[in-house]
Design an enzyme around this catalytic site. Structure first.
Site, PDB file in Angstrom:
ATOM      1  N   ALA A   1     -21.629 -19.768  -4.493  1.00 25.82           N
ATOM      2  CA  ALA A   1     -21.575 -19.575  -3.037  1.00 25.82           C
ATOM      3  C   ALA A   1     -21.310 -18.102  -2.763  1.00 25.82           C
ATOM      4  CB  ALA A   1     -20.478 -20.431  -2.417  1.00 25.82           C
TER       5      ALA A   1
ATOM      6  N   LYS B   1      -2.817  -3.326  -8.426  1.00 23.73           N
ATOM      7  CA  LYS B   1      -2.798  -3.694  -9.850  1.00 23.73           C
ATOM      8  C   LYS B   1      -1.409  -3.454 -10.442  1.00 23.73           C
ATOM      9  CE  LYS B   1      -7.698  -2.540 -10.456  1.00 23.73           C
ATOM     10  NZ  LYS B   1      -8.608  -1.413 -10.730  1.00 23.73           N
TER      11      LYS B   1
ATOM     12  N   VAL C   1     -19.845  -8.197 -10.756  1.00 26.60           N
ATOM     13  CA  VAL C   1     -19.114  -8.968 -11.767  1.00 26.60           C
ATOM     14  C   VAL C   1     -19.731 -10.360 -11.917  1.00 26.60           C
ATOM     15  CG1 VAL C   1     -16.863  -9.879 -12.465  1.00 26.60           C
ATOM     16  CG2 VAL C   1     -16.998  -7.659 -11.308  1.00 26.60           C
TER      17      VAL C   1
ATOM     18  N   ASP D   1      -5.938   0.379  -4.544  1.00 25.98           N
ATOM     19  CA  ASP D   1      -6.409  -0.502  -5.623  1.00 25.98           C
ATOM     20  C   ASP D   1      -5.446  -0.428  -6.816  1.00 25.98           C
ATOM     21  OD1 ASP D   1      -8.924  -1.955  -6.942  1.00 25.98           O
ATOM     22  OD2 ASP D   1      -8.241  -0.420  -8.347  1.00 25.98           O
TER      23      ASP D   1
HETATM   24  N1  HSE Z   1     -12.626  -0.298  -8.017  1.00 26.82           N
HETATM   25  C1  HSE Z   1     -11.960  -0.684  -9.197  1.00 26.82           C
HETATM   26  C2  HSE Z   1     -11.773   0.537 -10.085  1.00 26.82           C
HETATM   27  C3  HSE Z   1     -12.762  -1.750  -9.900  1.00 26.82           C
HETATM   28  O1  HSE Z   1     -12.404   1.563  -9.816  1.00 26.82           O
HETATM   29  O2  HSE Z   1     -11.019   0.487 -11.026  1.00 26.82           O
HETATM   30  C4  HSE Z   1     -12.001  -2.518 -10.905  1.00 26.82           C
HETATM   31  O3  HSE Z   1     -10.872  -3.091 -10.370  1.00 26.82           O
END
Ligand code: HSE
Length: 427
Positions: free
Chosen positions: A42, A202, A13, A198
């Protein structure tokens, strides 16, 4: 006067951000009125493939805190502890932060957003959920004259990529995951993706914005896609469904439901048609029906584009900090959720076995919507033959379904465990 930006991290990113901010420099300074300059990076290590030119580089994140020439810091290192310390230190010093890091927000977001409010500096996070889709900006409006009743989404690109490859190409789970990693979609530890964490992080952020509740990651029910097989996908397909990894948030009066898990989605629903690394979020609203957002959920340029949207909004004075936590949260346990279920049962191939399955389900008032016995998939051994029996139930409270499965698994003719996948009603 230039707007000086520091970046933490030099991964996919960050590299996308360096590229897009340089190739779109004129357009961006046209929006903000001043040139945007990345003056410091950094990261744990310098990458030979990234040309930093005159940008100062160090391996010490603290340099981003100490550099008082920086107007904003963009945190792209991921993870929780180091990111938390960096963001907190910058905000406490009165420096705005943009982050793409759902993990740090899911874990420490309530505290960090409170610090940002107290110090009156932005903590922006469009890139933290659903990559390139402007879903945070949309939720921040809170849809005046409207209420969000529920949200359903595909918000992990890696899971969606893997399920699509398994379904469309018959690719094995491990091979599809390896491809997703090579393309830069997966987290550093991909078990966060395939295990559902993940997406859970979210979802906790989306629900907080949609329903004005605190971020409550510990209340999200979480299942991943590791146990989904190509046979499950094929059987679901025969019933008219695709298997997707879904995130669901729903408010019923003062109760909030938050869950991520694989689910059967009717093939004619938009979510069934969202493939590969695409993400989608659907919002059920009181006065504008169902709103649908789709787009790339991961990848360097898509995510960097959301970071730049935050950056230009802040730099041009248009950014508004979202408020969350105004409402109390009473979480609904997964066993109190009602759904239809897909069941895959390995049963002994003998007369009467189907009847005994039906009897157990009926004794729990669970009715069968469809049932298929896969005679062509029978597995024979010396003394027994096992046959897959695939069932779609009608809607049932999960607690009751679990009791019936326990009973079924105690029968001599049924192998344990029975596979269950929720069927999601997207009406
Ligand atoms: N690992 C995450 C995904 C990346 O596959 O959606 C984006 O948040």
């Amino acid at each position: 006067m230039s707007i000086n930006v520091g970046i933490a991290g030099l991964g996919v990113v960050a590299q996308g951000l360096l590229e897009l901010s340089s190739t779109n420099a004129d357009q961006l300074s046209g929006i903000t009125g001043n040139p945007l300059c990345v003056t410091r990076v950094a990261s744990r290590r310098l990458r030979d493939e990234v040309a930093l030119g005159t940008i100062a580089f160090s391996t010490d994140l603290e340099d981003l805190v100490k550099d008082d020439d920086l107007d904003f810091v963009i945190e792209l290192i991921g993870g929780t502890d180091a990111a938390y310390n960096l963001i907190k230190a910058c905000l406490s010093r009165g420096r705005g932060v943009i982050t793409a890091n759902k993990a740090v927000l899911a874990t420490h977001g309530n505290e960090l957003l409170a610090i940002a409010r107290d110090r009156d500096v932005p903590l922006a996070f469009e890139a933290a959920v659903a990559g390139g889709i402007p879903i945070i900006a949309a939720l921040k409006t809170r849809f005046p004259a409207n209420n969000i009743k529920w949200l359903t989404g595909i918000i992990n690109g890696t899971c969606n990529y893997i399920l699509t490859a398994m379904s469309d190409e018959g690719v094995a789970f491990e091979d599809a995951l390896r491809r997703a990693q090579e393309l830069g979609y997966a987290e550093a530890d991909p078990t966060f993706d395939v295990g559902g964490m993940d997406a859970a992080q979210k979802l906790a952020i989306l629900v907080a914005l949609a329903f004005n509740v605190p971020i409550a990651i510990d209340e999200v029910y979480c299942e991943g896609i590791q146990d989904i097989t190509i046979d499950d996908i094929r059987h679901a397909d025969e019933f008219g469904y695709s298997i997707k990894h879904l995130a669901i948030g729903r408010q019923d009066d003062d109760v909030i439901e938050m869950r991520v898990h694989p689910a059967l989605v009717p093939k004619d629903n938009l979510l069934a048609k969202v493939n590969d690394v695409e993400n989608a979020v659907q919002l059920g609203t009181t006065n504008t029906g169902v709103l649908r957002f789709t787009g790339p959920g991961a990848g360097g340029h898509a995510t960097a584009s959301s970071v730049i949207a935050d950056l230009t909004n802040i730099a041009s004075g248009l950014y508004r900090q979202p408020g969350i936590g105004g409402n109390a949260l009473k979480p609904r346990s997964i066993s109190d959720v009602s759904s239809a279920f897909f069941l895959s049962i390995a049963a002994t191939d003998r007369p009467g076995v189907i009847a005994s399955i039906g009897e157990v389900l009926a004794s729990h008032s669970i009715s069968i919507a469809s049932m298929v016995q896969k005679q062509e998939e029978v597995v024979r051994s010396a003394d027994t033959s096992v046959i897959p029996v695939v069932i779609l139930t009608n809607t049932v409270v999960e607690r009751e379904l679990n009791k019936s499965l326990q009973e079924l698994e105690s029968l001599d003719d049924i192998a344990s465990p029975i596979k269950k996948i929720r069927v999601v009603d997207l009406a």
